[in-house]
Design a protein around this motif. Structure first.
Motif, short mmCIF file in Angstrom:
data_model
loop_
_atom_site.label_atom_id
_atom_site.label_comp_id
_atom_site.label_asym_id
_atom_site.label_seq_id
_atom_site.Cartn_x
_atom_site.Cartn_y
_atom_site.Cartn_z
N MET A 152 44.18 34.76 54.97
CA MET A 152 42.82 35.69 54.18
C MET A 152 41.40 36.03 55.14
N THR A 153 41.98 34.99 55.71
CA THR A 153 39.84 35.26 56.91
C THR A 153 39.90 36.61 57.90
N GLY A 166 38.25 44.19 53.34
CA GLY A 166 37.98 42.39 53.90
C GLY A 166 37.63 41.84 52.49
N VAL A 167 36.14 41.77 52.31
CA VAL A 167 35.99 41.02 51.15
C VAL A 167 36.88 40.59 49.79
N PHE A 168 38.02 41.66 49.40
CA PHE A 168 39.64 41.19 48.86
C PHE A 168 40.00 40.74 49.45
N GLN A 169 40.32 40.86 50.25
CA GLN A 169 41.65 39.39 50.88
C GLN A 169 41.53 38.92 50.59
N LEU A 170 40.54 37.87 50.66
CA LEU A 170 39.92 36.55 50.64
C LEU A 170 40.32 36.11 49.26
N VAL A 171 39.90 36.77 48.05
CA VAL A 171 39.48 36.64 46.74
C VAL A 171 41.27 36.81 46.33
N ASP A 172 42.04 38.06 46.67
CA ASP A 172 43.25 38.08 46.34
C ASP A 172 44.19 37.32 46.76
N GLY A 173 43.91 36.55 48.24
CA GLY A 173 44.68 35.48 48.41
C GLY A 173 45.05 34.17 47.55
N ALA A 174 43.09 34.08 47.20
CA ALA A 174 42.82 32.43 46.43
C ALA A 174 43.54 32.83 45.04
N GLN A 175 43.78 33.86 44.37
CA GLN A 175 43.81 34.14 42.87
C GLN A 175 45.46 33.83 42.95
#
Length: 471
Positions: free
Chosen positions: A343-344, A384-393
């Protein structure tokens, strides 16, 4: 020497790694996850194929098909979430080497699929009175009903697929899932093309043709999975269809106990994005088009952490089932690290190549597309930022599912989506005046909240009593 070989073979079959290092866990997770990732992308292609072909018929057909699938999707994903509880339960049974439990769990998963479809199909068939009451266009509603009258019955095989797919995932047979899903994509595309347009002597069935293709494809995929499970030597020993009609009420209830929160969580997330689309609709058609483009990009990238999440459920579930709490830790954090790494990468792509990416969806040479393209590129910056948190959750949620922890994560997710994300989207988008970018910031905020609390919950799993031995 022969005794050592036997022990190693038994360990491999039960999911117990002879090496407990991080590298071994990384390899095991990746080997399990990559076919699931591609299978999820292929699953998306099933819907994409129908969208493209109905678009060739005309905008009215595409609109009707979208109305129909929008109505069907919450029921489908909710049911998938419930039946999906089979995966962690089978993984835990595999970890504890309880072969009899595997058969009973899968059998009751099939029961749950049938029971849910019996309840949901009559509701889905009421699309016309429901849409009319909601003020939808009568003509579009009539056309959507043509699709639903047939497609609603696909809930039976679609939910049955999840029960058998969960068994295959829990025993690392993810390449079979990939092959069957890709075969389904090809079959659906061929049938839809022939039946929608009436090629090769078949009648032109339009929306009904797309629905028939969907139903037949799901039946075919279910038949392929059942055939594999009942004939392949590794799975034949489970006799999953033996005494199929014999009830096992404790396990039936356990599937609903664990699966209902999963289903409600998924429905809540789908509902959040539906609400976001409705907010976009209040801003104008350019915003809606741009939102659809950005969401499609984000959803495609999301398939990778989703596949990793499913793998995490299996790996964590097996470790939990055999009482190896160190392996639980390594399985969860390994999947999380892989998801964060991908996701990064997708975040960087969205931030640097957003204006280029959006041109794959709309022709930049058409002047009328200029505003939508500019808006979509701006949405991708937030995405782009959304990707990081979406993958984490999603990875955190699936890791917790491997511990059969679904109820509290459901409440946390619903609160994050609807009490954090949606209000922020509304205020920033419509009150403050940041329009579409504000709505996307709200989506990112809601997902960020859910990601933080679920990751913390997995990190505190021992203190919270989530590692209690299974009875």
């Amino acid at each position: 020497m022969s005794e050592q070989v036997t022990v190693a073979a038994n360990a491999a079959d039960s999911g117990i790694s002879t090496s407990s290092g991080w590298g071994a866990e990384l390899r095991a997770t990746f080997a399990l996850a990559w076919p699931l990732v591609i299978a999820q992308l292929a699953q998306n292609a099933l819907h994409t194929t129908d969208v493209i072909l109905l678009g060739w018929l005309g905008s009215s057909y595409l609109a009707a098909g979208t109305l129909a699938t929008t109505f069907l999707m919450p029921f489908l994903v909710g049911g998938i979430g419930i039946v999906g509880a089979v995966a962690p339960l089978v993984a835990q049974a595999r970890g504890s080497r309880n072969i009899k439990a595997v058969r009973r769990i899968v059998r009751q998963g099939c029961w749950a699929a049938i029971a849910l479809a019996i309840v949901l199909v009559p509701i889905v068939l009421q699309i016309k009175p429901i849409y009319i009451a909601l003020g939808q266009d009568p003509q579009a509603t009539d056309m959507a009903e043509q699709f639903i009258q047939i497609a609603a019955w696909s809930l039976f095989p679609a939910l049955g697929i999840i029960a058998f797919r969960s068994l295959l995932s829990a025993f690392d047979a993810t390449r079979v899932i990939l092959v069957i899903t890709v075969a389904g994509v090809v079959l659906n595309a061929a049938l839809a093309y022939v039946l929608i347009f009436g090629h090769f002597g078949f009648p032109r069935l339009e929306l009904r043709g797309a629905a028939i293709a969907t139903l037949v494809t799901n039946i075919a995929m279910l038949v392929m999975m059942v055939a594999y499970v009942t004939r392949q030597r590794r799975f034949k020993r489970f006799n999953v269809l033996m005494r199929f009609w014999k009830p096992d009420w404790p396990r039936f209830r356990e599937i609903f106990r664990i699966g209902t929160p999963i289903g409600l969580t998924v429905v809540a997330e789908v509902g959040l994005f539906t609400a976001a689309a409705l907010l976009m609709g209040r801003l104008g058609t350019d915003e809606v088009a741009a939102h659809a483009i950005a969401l499609q990009c984000a959803s495609m990238a999301f398939m990778v952490p989703l596949g990793l999440g499913i793998a995490a459920t299996v790996r964590v579930g097996m470790a939990y089932g055999r009482g190896d709490m160190e392996a639980v830790r390594k399985a969860g954090w390994t999947a999380f690290a892989l998801g964060a790494a991908f996701m990064t990468l997708s975040c960087l792509l969205f931030l640097t190549l957003g204006p280029v990416i959006v041109t794959f969806f709309l022709d930049p040479r058409v002047p009328e597309n200029a505003n939508s393209l500019a808006l979509a590129a701006s949405f991708l910056i937030v995405a782009g930022v959304f990707q990081l948190v979406d993958g984490a959750q999603v990875v955190a949620a699936h890791s917790l599912r491997g511990l059969s922890d679904t109820k509290i994560p459901m409440f946390l997710a619903i609160f994050g989506y609807w009490a954090v994300g949606l209000p922020i989207a509304y205020v920033l988008g419509l009150v403050v005046g940041w329009r579409g970018v504000g709505i996307w910031i709200g989506l990112a905020a809601g997902l960020a909240f859910v990601a933080v609390v679920l990751v913390i919950r997995f990190a505190m799993r021992e203190r919270l009593g989530l590692l209690q031995p299974r009875s």
